[in-house]
Scaffold this active site. Structure first.
Site, PDB file in Angstrom:
ATOM      1  CE  LYS A 222      -1.183   3.825  13.438  1.00 27.07           C
ATOM      2  NZ  LYS A 222       0.063   3.479  12.708  1.00 27.07           N
ATOM      3  NE  ARG A 258      -2.162  -3.198  11.143  1.00 30.91           N
ATOM      4  CZ  ARG A 258      -2.343  -2.789  12.402  1.00 30.91           C
ATOM      5  NH1 ARG A 258      -2.537  -1.497  12.652  1.00 30.91           N
ATOM      6  NH2 ARG A 258      -2.335  -3.652  13.398  1.00 30.91           N
TER       7      ARG A 258
END
Length: 285
Positions: A222, A258
């Site tokens: 991210k 994740r």
């Protein structure tokens, strides 16, 4: 709670959820064909993934809405192939839509991962999950992928307290709609209506969400990782992600990571364990 438990050989380590995007426009790895998505999932399992998370709609900042039929065309062939090749595999499907959730659960998915925490479907997705007796991950977000970076959604007085409060309300709503509390997982939603500073603060306090249920953390590749990696493409943020994973493992309270890549992380966790690093167990009901 679910049809799986942590590996008895690694009872306190977080489970690894391998991400597979069957989309042309994911921020990190979009553009995969059906065959490539199938192969990627099988590779992640061979490399140590505990389950696979399949998405057919990109929820990157600025992302739009994919029609139900298109989303199903993207995910169902992949899901069906995995279920055929690895009957025992745990599969979650990343979707905001009740219609997609119902079809995915009928095709063999066991968990639904809703990045809108029921806001998009106005609760109908929870009914679909309840009917199937499946698991449900509730991911905190504000706004939509198209609007979530706007200041009106990214302003918090206390990001940890407010995210926890809003997730608790989503948990209560899911339970009221028929989903057993023991089948709910909490994801504080890094990158979803959060500033980089918010994301780092949520990571430092990730264990605080364990009072709601098993905690899922999705940090992989991210944008906020660029604070430590520099302005590099998503795939070049893996090293920063390894640092996050080891910090979370030591901190404790997180049940699932994740991630896009599993092999390097599995190796890093093994080395951390052998070198005397401790793991704080996340809750499993």
């Amino acid at each position: 709670m679910f049809a799986f438990r942590p590996d008895p050989a690694r009872p306190h380590e977080p489970l690894l959820m391998g991400i597979v995007n069957a989309t042309p426009d994911s921020f990190s790895d979009g553009g995969a064909t059906t065959e490539q998505a199938i192969e990627r999932g099988l590779r992640l399992l061979d490399e140590g993934a505990d389950w696979l998370d399949l998405g057919g709609e990109s929820t990157r900042p600025g992302g739009g809405v994919v029609p139900v039929a298109e989303e199903l065309n993207r995910i169902l062939p992949v899901l069906t192939a995995w279920r055929r090749e690895r009957p025992e595999v745990v599969i979650s499907v990343d979707t905001r839509k009740a219609e997609v959730a119902r079809a995915a659960l009928a095709a063999g998915a066991t968990i639904i991962n809703d990045v809108s925490a029921l806001a998009y479907s106005r609760g109908e997705l929870a009914r679909a999950v309840a009917e199937a007796g499946a698991g449900l991950i509730l991911n905190h977000a504000r706004g939509t992928p198209a609007t979530m970076d706007e200041p009106r959604f990214t302003t918090y007085a206390d990001v940890v307290a407010e995210v926890k409060s809003e997730l608790r309300a989503a948990f209560d709503r899911a339970e009221a709609l028929g989903v057993a509390r023991t089948k709910l997982l909490a994801d504080p939603g890094l990158g979803f209506a959060k500033t980089p500073a918010d994301n780092w603060r949520l990571l430092r306090h990730a264990g605080a969400f364990a009072e709601l249920g098993p905690v899922v953390i999705g940090y992989s590749r991210k944008r906020f990782l660029q604070q430590v990696s520099g302005p590099v493409p998503p795939r070049e943020r893996e090293a920063a992600g390894l640092g996050v994973a080891l910090a979370l493992a030591q901190q404790g309270g997180v049940s699932v990571l994740r991630v896009h890549e599993v092999k390097g992380l599995r190796t890093a966790l093994a080395a951390y364990r052998e070198a005397g690093g401790g793991f704080g167990a996340g809750p499993w009901s």
